[in-house]
Motif scaffolding. Structure first.
Motif, short mmCIF file in Angstrom:
data_model
loop_
_atom_site.label_atom_id
_atom_site.label_comp_id
_atom_site.label_asym_id
_atom_site.label_seq_id
_atom_site.Cartn_x
_atom_site.Cartn_y
_atom_site.Cartn_z
N SER A 31 0.69 -1.17 -0.06
CA SER A 31 0.03 -0.10 0.17
C SER A 31 0.85 1.10 0.00
CB SER A 31 -1.02 0.04 1.23
OG SER A 31 -1.67 1.19 1.49
N ASN A 93 9.68 0.37 5.67
CA ASN A 93 8.83 1.33 5.45
C ASN A 93 7.33 1.09 6.12
OD1 ASN A 93 6.80 3.19 3.40
ND2 ASN A 93 6.05 1.11 3.28
N SER A 144 11.13 7.35 7.30
CA SER A 144 10.94 7.93 8.70
C SER A 144 9.75 8.88 8.47
CB SER A 144 12.23 8.68 9.07
OG SER A 144 12.01 9.20 10.34
N TYR A 190 2.81 15.08 5.18
CA TYR A 190 1.72 14.26 4.82
C TYR A 190 1.57 13.79 3.47
CZ TYR A 190 -0.17 15.18 9.39
OH TYR A 190 -0.50 15.10 10.90
P1 NAD Z 1 -0.09 2.82 4.48
O1 NAD Z 1 -1.01 2.45 5.42
O2 NAD Z 1 -0.56 3.14 2.96
O3 NAD Z 1 0.74 1.40 4.10
C1 NAD Z 1 1.46 0.80 5.27
C2 NAD Z 1 1.58 -0.58 5.05
O4 NAD Z 1 2.30 -1.04 5.86
C3 NAD Z 1 0.35 -1.32 4.84
O5 NAD Z 1 0.18 -2.07 3.49
C4 NAD Z 1 0.12 -2.19 6.01
O6 NAD Z 1 -0.54 -3.54 5.66
C5 NAD Z 1 1.66 -2.49 6.26
N1 NAD Z 1 1.85 -2.87 7.61
C6 NAD Z 1 1.11 -2.38 8.80
N2 NAD Z 1 1.40 -2.89 9.93
C7 NAD Z 1 1.94 -4.17 9.44
C8 NAD Z 1 2.44 -5.12 10.07
N3 NAD Z 1 2.52 -5.42 11.61
N4 NAD Z 1 3.43 -6.06 9.29
C9 NAD Z 1 3.60 -6.18 8.22
N5 NAD Z 1 3.03 -4.95 7.39
C10 NAD Z 1 2.41 -4.08 8.05
O7 NAD Z 1 0.78 3.62 4.89
P2 NAD Z 1 1.81 4.88 4.13
O8 NAD Z 1 1.39 6.13 4.39
O9 NAD Z 1 2.47 4.27 2.91
O10 NAD Z 1 3.05 4.66 5.18
C11 NAD Z 1 4.24 4.10 4.96
C12 NAD Z 1 5.26 4.59 5.84
O11 NAD Z 1 5.37 5.89 5.53
C13 NAD Z 1 4.96 4.47 7.49
O12 NAD Z 1 6.31 3.97 8.00
C14 NAD Z 1 4.81 5.76 7.76
O13 NAD Z 1 5.07 6.18 9.05
C15 NAD Z 1 5.43 6.62 6.79
N6 NAD Z 1 5.16 8.02 6.52
C16 NAD Z 1 3.81 8.22 6.09
C17 NAD Z 1 3.31 9.53 5.73
C18 NAD Z 1 2.19 9.83 5.30
O14 NAD Z 1 1.56 10.95 5.44
N7 NAD Z 1 1.28 8.92 4.72
C19 NAD Z 1 4.04 10.73 6.21
C20 NAD Z 1 5.53 10.43 6.82
C21 NAD Z 1 5.91 9.24 6.96
#
Ligand code: NAD
Length: 263
Positions: A31, A93, A144, A190
């Protein structure tokens, strides 16, 4: 592939496919940012280990990009230690968010977030470094957040985990340097992903305002560039850190935050 072994770099591969012959492990690859990273690294020629808890989505991504799905709960140490240990690039990630004041924060949720976002990256890197050291080349990219550099109220587990990841990344940079291994963090503001879309919906309901207002008034309050960043932009930065011209960047944290941390 011989050229990769002998130069420790991707010299003789066609432009754009500079990761041909490399294996890349991406966690949370089903995702959002992880999925975008998996796609970008596959386009650069790598074979991608698509690691995620979400079985169907992980398999669909793996099929789409010609990678391998590994359906694993990253809070399960034994399962993490059974992942492949031969990646040339690790993209840590996977992550999750939980929002509550400290006094109400469920302890088990705090612990889960540290397991997935700190312990799992440590375990994966710990097991993969011998392969990278043997080849004299490796890249660790830690997704991060601006919350690895700044705090926000009610996100104690997430901010704690991201700050820990920052520290781990720097130690890996120091230890990996003599072996051709770099380790860096990327710090997005974000990003338009399901993780954020859910927060928008939740905050809109909580504050009784529209989704657009949540984005403008709450999420983009501290950023100078008034838009969400797209997952593909984060993936491009991850790829850049694994490219042919960035071998001297290590122990760094690269803000993709539209100016948030410039304040
Ligand atoms: P998302 O929710 O779209 O994807 C996260 C993925 O991690 C999902 O597919 C989920 O199934 C997987 N996941 C969660 N827990 C898990 C587990 N226990 N075991 C295996 N897989 C697991 O999230 P995203 O927004 O793409 O975030 C990805 C990374 O980016 C994260 O570390 C988040 O902290 C970081 N991030 C996101 C943002 C944002 O605004 N979206 C901003 C800064 C950092």
């Amino acid at each position: 592939m011989e050229n990769i072994e002998s130069t420790g770099g991707p010299a003789a591969t066609p432009a754009g496919r500079f990761l041909a012959g490399r294996k890349v492990l991406v966690t949370g690859a089903a995702s959002g940012i992880g999925r975008a990273c998996a796609t970008a690294f596959a386009e650069a020629g790598a074979h991608v280990y698509v690691v995620d808890l979400a079985e169907e989505a992980a398999k669909a991504v793996a099929e789409e990009i010609g990678g391998t799905a590994h359906v694993v709960d990253l809070s399960d140490a034994e399962a993490v230690d059974a992942l492949p240990d031969d990646a040339d690039v690790v993209v840590n990630n996977a992550g999750l968010q939980y929002v509550a004041p400290i006094q109400d924060f469920p302890v088990e949720r705090f612990v889960l977030i540290q397991r997935v976002m700190v312990e799992a990256p440590f375990r994966i890197v710990r097991r993969t470094l011998p392969h990278m050291y043997e080849r004299g080349w490796g890249r660790i990219v830690n997704i991060s957040s601006v919350h690895g550099l700044r705090a926000s109220a009610f996100k104690s587990a997430y901010v704690t985990a991201k700050h820990a990841l920052e520290g781990f990344s720097k130690v890996a940079a120091l230890e990996g340097a003599p072996h051709g291994v770099t380790s860096n963090c990327i710090n997005p503001g974000y990003v338009r992903t399901p993780l954020v879309e859910n927060q928008i919906a939740g905050q809109a309901a909580a504050h009784g305002i529209s989704a657009d207002e949540v984005v403008e008034r709450i999420m983009l309050d501290r950023t100078a560039i008034k838009r969400l960043i797209e997952p593909e932009e984060v993936a491009r930065a991850a790829l850049f850190l694994c490219g042919p011209h960035t071998g001297f960047i290590t122990g760094a944290s690269l803000p993709l935050d539209g100016g948030w941390t410039a304040r």
